[in-house]
Design an enzyme around this catalytic site. Structure first.
Site, PDB file in Angstrom:
ATOM      1  N   GLY A 110      36.666  36.883  43.717  1.00 43.95           N
ATOM      2  CA  GLY A 110      37.722  37.276  42.787  1.00 43.95           C
ATOM      3  C   GLY A 110      38.546  36.096  42.332  1.00 43.95           C
ATOM      4  O   GLY A 110      38.940  36.013  41.163  1.00 43.95           O
ATOM      5  N   TYR A 156      35.263  40.027  44.462  1.00 41.74           N
ATOM      6  CA  TYR A 156      35.725  40.391  45.796  1.00 41.74           C
ATOM      7  C   TYR A 156      36.058  39.125  46.583  1.00 41.74           C
ATOM      8  O   TYR A 156      35.262  38.190  46.644  1.00 41.74           O
ATOM      9  CB  TYR A 156      34.641  41.200  46.511  1.00 41.74           C
ATOM     10  CG  TYR A 156      34.931  41.507  47.967  1.00 41.74           C
ATOM     11  CD1 TYR A 156      36.176  41.988  48.362  1.00 41.74           C
ATOM     12  CD2 TYR A 156      33.960  41.343  48.936  1.00 41.74           C
ATOM     13  CE1 TYR A 156      36.441  42.272  49.684  1.00 41.74           C
ATOM     14  CE2 TYR A 156      34.211  41.641  50.276  1.00 41.74           C
ATOM     15  CZ  TYR A 156      35.459  42.099  50.642  1.00 41.74           C
ATOM     16  OH  TYR A 156      35.716  42.383  51.961  1.00 41.74           O
ATOM     17  N   CYS A 157      37.272  39.083  47.170  1.00 38.28           N
ATOM     18  CA  CYS A 157      37.690  37.980  48.036  1.00 38.28           C
ATOM     19  C   CYS A 157      37.619  36.656  47.264  1.00 38.28           C
ATOM     20  O   CYS A 157      38.188  36.536  46.191  1.00 38.28           O
ATOM     21  CB  CYS A 157      36.848  37.973  49.306  1.00 38.28           C
ATOM     22  SG  CYS A 157      37.411  36.801  50.569  1.00 38.28           S
ATOM     23  N   LEU A 158      36.915  35.640  47.793  1.00 37.95           N
ATOM     24  CA  LEU A 158      36.816  34.359  47.094  1.00 37.95           C
ATOM     25  C   LEU A 158      36.156  34.515  45.739  1.00 37.95           C
ATOM     26  O   LEU A 158      36.453  33.771  44.798  1.00 37.95           O
ATOM     27  CB  LEU A 158      36.012  33.354  47.928  1.00 37.95           C
ATOM     28  CG  LEU A 158      36.508  32.999  49.323  1.00 37.95           C
ATOM     29  CD1 LEU A 158      35.624  31.927  49.935  1.00 37.95           C
ATOM     30  CD2 LEU A 158      37.941  32.536  49.293  1.00 37.95           C
TER      31      LEU A 158
END
Length: 592
Positions: free
Chosen positions: A333, A329-331
């Protein structure tokens, strides 16, 4: 004033060599500037909110000099100013006799003038004058021949911030809603608002955070589980199965380290972790440590090794599984994409699939965050991080508040300080306030290698001394973008299909960066689009994809869970009596 302190030791030779980049000498070069440059920049940052004065000056000079050399643009702006003035005068004349002309409409997301009182004289005249100024300044800072796009975005942003400061909605005498409320409550709203403002100011000066009513382990982050791994950077949480059978392939979730992991395990009714466990998945989640000055030398590769790779090793030991689904998720990812590329290069076949939630791998179009990211801004920010050893949580919060200043600064101050409306606490707001720090080295590497140089998308990013390429990833990919994401714009997230040579399922859901991901099936009004492209399918641009992808009502969670289940192997009996180091949510999430 207390001067910032600097470490007396220099970066070890082994660490310094790891910082060498393709296009830039990474901040081991800061050692030679620690006498004057870094202390000066760190000191200045206390007064500028860590925005580089040089970067702002360059943007202003780029705009003003090119505008000075553009007579046609000057004439256009003069004509527009005269036309806007005439239109405002006509509106004033009509408003005086109760027949105003057609008003200028604010942007859809601007709710400052939505109350009916704003459409009565003289407040309709005030809001129309403000909106016409907004239009003129937007035109003035755009389409100036010869001006760089980045500087145009910065000058537009600064002009918007300055205009928002003087919006008529911010002042008692020019806001009809505040005047009405003050009259109805006898001024008690202003007394209560002043008390609230003083309390907030004291907390800001003292650094004491506001106590949240949502406590991890009690109200949020309360899905039952155990800590199965702890190292100097991360804990690995394994959640207890609640179904008689579970899928053979477990799921590893890699959250962003900019915030606490429990965005994905909020209250029981909107916990993605609980939802997956209830559908027969064995879920593991990384809980990142909140770093301090002693962790200044931790880099991106430490996060990859101590986070993702150690977690994969622990899951294999724990379950004996040969295949693991991974989700970032987000960073988290972006980091997971780096790890997956390195694993593919090195023929490590432990990943069964890759899911990326609001995560970018190409940073050429990173959204509004790019306003704060250029060589000057990053260098200035590095000076502040160098003095502390980490990026302070207030610096990150300030940047995000500026991006949405109308909602997060001015509208909030209007509600709390002028209208005395109490804060409505939710689990998501509580999580949003529970920020974490980021180590100096890691954040500098992240900004330079990914944002500035775009090394990952260009196959220049190195792991263990050799470059990695996203095109090496062969496992199926499920990517989620959110329609109103200002952190990871969905068109940027969509580029994973252009950079990989594998099957990619792309899902576009309603909502923003956080609220779009936290989308339990019980929530009404949700919708999403989903389409899968085979590895050999021709490229489809995002606009055409949005036009042609099927639309679905409801939460995207069931669609993703079904995709995961198809790649998680057969159902088996869950392992019993597995050891642990303590109960979830563990120690790191509770650390201040």
């Amino acid at each position: 004033m207390k001067q910032p302190s600097f470490p007396s030791t220099v970066i070890r030779e082994r660490d310094a060599s790891a910082w060498q980049g393709t296009h830039h000498d990474y901040p081991e070069s800061d050692i030679g500037h620690a006498a004057i440059d870094l202390p000066l920049h760190a000191w200045l940052g206390q007064f500028t909110g860590n925005l580089s004065p040089a970067a702002l000056a360059m943007a202003w000079f780029d705009w003003s000099s090119h505008l000075l050399l553009s007579p046609d643009k000057q004439a256009e702006l003069a004509i527009h100013a005269a036309s806007a003035t005439l239109r405002w005068l006509q509106y004033c004349a009509g408003a005086a006799v109760s027949s105003p002309a057609e008003p200028v409409q604010p942007l859809a997301q601007d709710k400052r003038f939505s109350d009916p009182d704003w459409h009565r004289w003289p407040y309709n005249v005030l809001n129309q004058g403000f909106l016409l100024q907004q239009q003129w300044w937007h035109r003035a800072t755009h389409s100036v021949r010869g001006m760089s796009r980045h500087h145009a975005d910065v000058t537009t942003f600064v002009a918007r911030q300055l205009l928002d400061c003087v919006a008529p909605s911010n002042f008692v005498a020019t806001n009809p809603v505040v005047l009405r409320t003050t009259f109805e409550r006898g001024g008690i709203n202003l007394v209560g608002g002043a008390r609230r403002a003083l309390s907030d100011a004291w907390r800001a000066v003292s650094g004491v955070p506001e106590r949240s009513s949502f406590q991890p382990g009690r109200d949020v982050a309360c899905t039952p589980g155990k800590v199965v791994l702890r190292n100097r950077l991360a804990e690995l949480l394994r959640y207890d199965p609640v179904t008689p059978e579970v899928h053979a392939a477990p799921l590893l979730i890699v959250p962003a380290w900019i915030m606490k992991y429990y965005i994905l395990d909020l209250s029981p009714h909107n916990s993605l972790v609980r939802y997956l466990v209830e559908h027969g998945h064995t879920v593991y989640v990384i809980s990142w440590k909140n770093p301090d000055a002693n962790d200044r030398d931790l880099g991106l590769d430490d996060y990859r090794r101590l986070g993702i790779m150690d977690a994969l090793d622990a899951i294999v030991r724990d379950t004996g599984a040969s295949q693991i689904n991974a989700c970032g998720y987000c960073l988290g990812g972006s980091l997971l994409a780096i790890a997956a590329s390195a694993m593919a290069r090195d023929h490590d076949r432990r990943l069964a699939s890759l899911s990326l939630l609001a995560a970018q791998v190409d940073f050429t179009e990173p959204g509004e965050l790019s306003l704060f990211i250029d060589e000057s801004e990053v260098s200035f920010l590095e000076a502040s991080m160098w003095s502390r050893g980490y990026l302070d949580t207030r610096q990150m919060a300030g940047a995000f508040q500026l991006l949405r200043s109308n909602d997060l600064i001015w509208s909030r101050r209007l509600r709390h300080y002028l209208l005395d409306v109490p804060e409505r606490h939710t689990d998501l707001m509580s999580w949003n306030a529970d920020a974490t720090r980021m180590p100096y080295r890691m954040h500098s590497e992240y900004l330079r290698r990914l944002f500035l140089n775009n090394d990952l998308a260009s196959a220049r990013y190195q792991v263990d001394g050799k470059p990695v390429a996203l095109a090496d990833i062969e496992v199926p990919v499920f990517a989620v973008g959110t329609r109103t994401d200002h952190v990871a714009p969905w068109r940027s997230v969509y580029k994973i299909g252009l950079l990989t040579d594998t099957e990619v399922s792309f899902l576009l859901t309603s909502g923003g960066h956080n609220a779009g991901v936290v989308a339990p099936p019980a929530d009404a009004g949700r919708s999403y689009q989903l389409a899968t492209a085979a590895a050999d399918a021709p490229y489809m641009d995002p606009e055409r994809w949005q036009q042609e992808a099927p639309q679905y009502a409801g939460s995207w969670w069931p669609a993703w869970e079904a995709w995961l289940a198809a790649r998680a192997g057969p159902l088996t009996r869950p392992p019993q009596n597995l050891p642990g180091l303590g109960l979830a949510p563990g120690q790191y999430v509770l650390a201040p």
